[in-house]
Design a protein around this motif. Structure first.
Motif, PDB file in Angstrom:
ATOM      1  N   ALA A   1       0.769  -1.136  -0.162  1.00 61.73           N
ATOM      2  CA  ALA A   1       0.159  -0.023  -0.124  1.00 61.73           C
ATOM      3  C   ALA A   1       0.816   1.106  -0.055  1.00 61.73           C
ATOM      4  O   ALA A   1       0.533   2.193  -0.679  1.00 61.73           O
ATOM      5  N   GLU A   2       2.193   1.176   0.679  1.00 65.03           N
ATOM      6  CA  GLU A   2       2.771   2.314   0.840  1.00 65.03           C
ATOM      7  C   GLU A   2       3.492   2.569  -0.424  1.00 65.03           C
ATOM      8  O   GLU A   2       3.742   3.687  -1.099  1.00 65.03           O
ATOM      9  N   LEU A   3       3.774   1.500  -1.196  1.00 64.70           N
ATOM     10  CA  LEU A   3       4.437   1.568  -2.455  1.00 64.70           C
ATOM     11  C   LEU A   3       3.299   2.266  -3.691  1.00 64.70           C
ATOM     12  O   LEU A   3       4.004   3.138  -4.383  1.00 64.70           O
ATOM     13  N   THR A   4       2.372   1.910  -3.335  1.00 68.89           N
ATOM     14  CA  THR A   4       1.239   2.656  -4.226  1.00 68.89           C
ATOM     15  C   THR A   4       1.172   3.958  -3.945  1.00 68.89           C
ATOM     16  O   THR A   4       1.231   4.837  -4.922  1.00 68.89           O
TER      17      THR A   4
ATOM     18  N   ASP B   1       3.462  13.334 -11.377  1.00 74.97           N
ATOM     19  CA  ASP B   1       3.608  14.368 -11.937  1.00 74.97           C
ATOM     20  C   ASP B   1       5.100  14.752 -12.501  1.00 74.97           C
ATOM     21  O   ASP B   1       5.237  15.771 -13.197  1.00 74.97           O
ATOM     22  N   GLY B   2       5.886  13.710 -12.153  1.00 75.79           N
ATOM     23  CA  GLY B   2       7.376  14.005 -12.562  1.00 75.79           C
ATOM     24  C   GLY B   2       7.576  13.497 -13.703  1.00 75.79           C
ATOM     25  O   GLY B   2       7.132  12.462 -14.481  1.00 75.79           O
ATOM     26  N   PRO B   3       8.727  13.990 -14.521  1.00 73.61           N
ATOM     27  CA  PRO B   3       9.237  13.428 -15.599  1.00 73.61           C
ATOM     28  C   PRO B   3       9.986  12.061 -15.695  1.00 73.61           C
ATOM     29  O   PRO B   3      10.195  11.405 -16.593  1.00 73.61           O
ATOM     30  N   ALA B   4      10.197  11.475 -14.470  1.00 76.18           N
ATOM     31  CA  ALA B   4      11.207  10.384 -14.400  1.00 76.18           C
ATOM     32  C   ALA B   4      10.405   9.110 -14.720  1.00 76.18           C
ATOM     33  O   ALA B   4      11.032   8.167 -14.865  1.00 76.18           O
ATOM     34  N   SER B   5       8.691   9.119 -14.388  1.00 82.31           N
ATOM     35  CA  SER B   5       8.168   8.148 -14.911  1.00 82.31           C
ATOM     36  C   SER B   5       8.553   6.824 -14.079  1.00 82.31           C
ATOM     37  O   SER B   5       8.817   5.794 -14.767  1.00 82.31           O
ATOM     38  N   PHE B   6       8.462   6.975 -12.632  1.00 85.60           N
ATOM     39  CA  PHE B   6       8.724   5.893 -11.774  1.00 85.60           C
ATOM     40  C   PHE B   6       7.377   5.069 -11.575  1.00 85.60           C
ATOM     41  O   PHE B   6       6.408   5.543 -11.216  1.00 85.60           O
ATOM     42  N   ASP B   7       7.357   3.824 -12.057  1.00 84.97           N
ATOM     43  CA  ASP B   7       6.085   2.895 -11.756  1.00 84.97           C
ATOM     44  C   ASP B   7       6.316   2.037 -10.509  1.00 84.97           C
ATOM     45  O   ASP B   7       7.365   1.968 -10.091  1.00 84.97           O
TER      46      ASP B   7
ATOM     47  N   SER C   1       8.892  -1.214  -6.579  1.00 82.21           N
ATOM     48  CA  SER C   1       8.874  -2.521  -5.778  1.00 82.21           C
ATOM     49  C   SER C   1      10.408  -3.061  -5.876  1.00 82.21           C
ATOM     50  O   SER C   1      10.842  -3.667  -4.762  1.00 82.21           O
ATOM     51  N   LYS C   2      11.049  -3.045  -7.041  1.00 83.76           N
ATOM     52  CA  LYS C   2      12.632  -3.438  -6.962  1.00 83.76           C
ATOM     53  C   LYS C   2      13.610  -2.677  -6.141  1.00 83.76           C
ATOM     54  O   LYS C   2      14.405  -3.129  -5.502  1.00 83.76           O
ATOM     55  N   GLN C   3      13.087  -1.485  -5.586  1.00 85.05           N
ATOM     56  CA  GLN C   3      14.058  -0.536  -4.876  1.00 85.05           C
ATOM     57  C   GLN C   3      13.877  -1.292  -3.547  1.00 85.05           C
ATOM     58  O   GLN C   3      14.901  -0.922  -2.617  1.00 85.05           O
TER      59      GLN C   3
END
Length: 224
Positions: free
Chosen positions: A16-19, A27-33, A38-40
């Motif tokens: 839930a925290e990952l979500t 809103d950022g340009p880095a596009s972290f999904d 989850s891998k981090q």
């Protein structure tokens, strides 16, 4: 409302925290999904979060370790929500990194390293005025030892396969790079000279700029 910062082991980070982390990256340009986030959880030891009330405003995956005996604070994937408080949030996140640095490495100078894709990220190094000898920086020709540190960090971040140790740029392979994602509240804050450091960074390819600086023991002690 004040910014509350908390750091905990990534093993305690729930789905839930990952979500929630993913929500503020929208809103950022880095596009972290979510998949990348989850891998981090598996690749980093700590996660620092910054909240205003109950609302998450920013986070950073990080670790404290020694590289060749030198104490380091390494910041991996990080993001600051695009709100009017983002400068304050970034400053709070970095302040917690410095605090942990002095607790883990008392009486030692500590290297702080991360990756950027945008010149705004450099605010992480300049807001608190704690870091010295930031590399790369405008008007400075890196020494052999500084280039060596760039290579060490590129290896640690897993991007040393195609790394330019003079430009401090790691070429991407099309994947989203795990960088510190921040956008300056006031565009004029970032100088043209700092922007020029990113001339060789191709964001469409997934390039990133490796940067680092030194937090001196006496300055860290004053922040403890």
């Amino acid at each position: 409302m004040a910014i509350d910062v908390d750091t905990k082991d990534t093993t305690a980070l729930g789905d839930a925290e990952l979500t929630t982390l993913g929500d503020i990256c929208a809103d950022g340009p880095a596009s972290f999904d979510i998949g990348l986030l989850s891998k981090q959880r598996e690749e980093w030891v700590l996660i620092t979060t910054a909240k205003s009330g109950n609302a998450l405003q920013g986070f950073s995956f990080c670790t404290l370790e020694r590289i060749g005996g030198t104490p380091c604070v390494l910041i991996g994937l990080a993001s600051v929500k695009r709100t009017g408080k983002r400068t304050e949030v970034l400053k709070a996140l970095m302040a917690d990194q410095y605090r942990r640095a002095v607790l883990a490495f008392p009486d030692e100078d500590v290297l702080i390293g991360t990756r950027f894709i945008d010149p705004s990220g450099f605010e992480a190094f300049t807001l608190s005025r704690v870091l010295e000898d930031v590399v790369p920086r405008p008007g400075h020709k890196a020494t052999g030892e500084e280039r060596a540190w760039g290579r060490r960090l590129a290896k640690r971040f897993g991007v040393d396969a195609d790394y330019d140790d003079r430009a401090f740029v790691a070429k991407g392979d099309g994947a989203v790079p795990c960088v510190l994602d921040h956008e300056s509240l006031k565009p004029g804050v970032v100088s043209d000279e700092v922007r020029a450091l990113f001339d060789a960074v191709d964001t469409t390819r997934g390039d990133s700029l490796i940067a680092f600086g030194w937090a001196m023991a006496e300055d860290l002690a004053a922040l403890a």
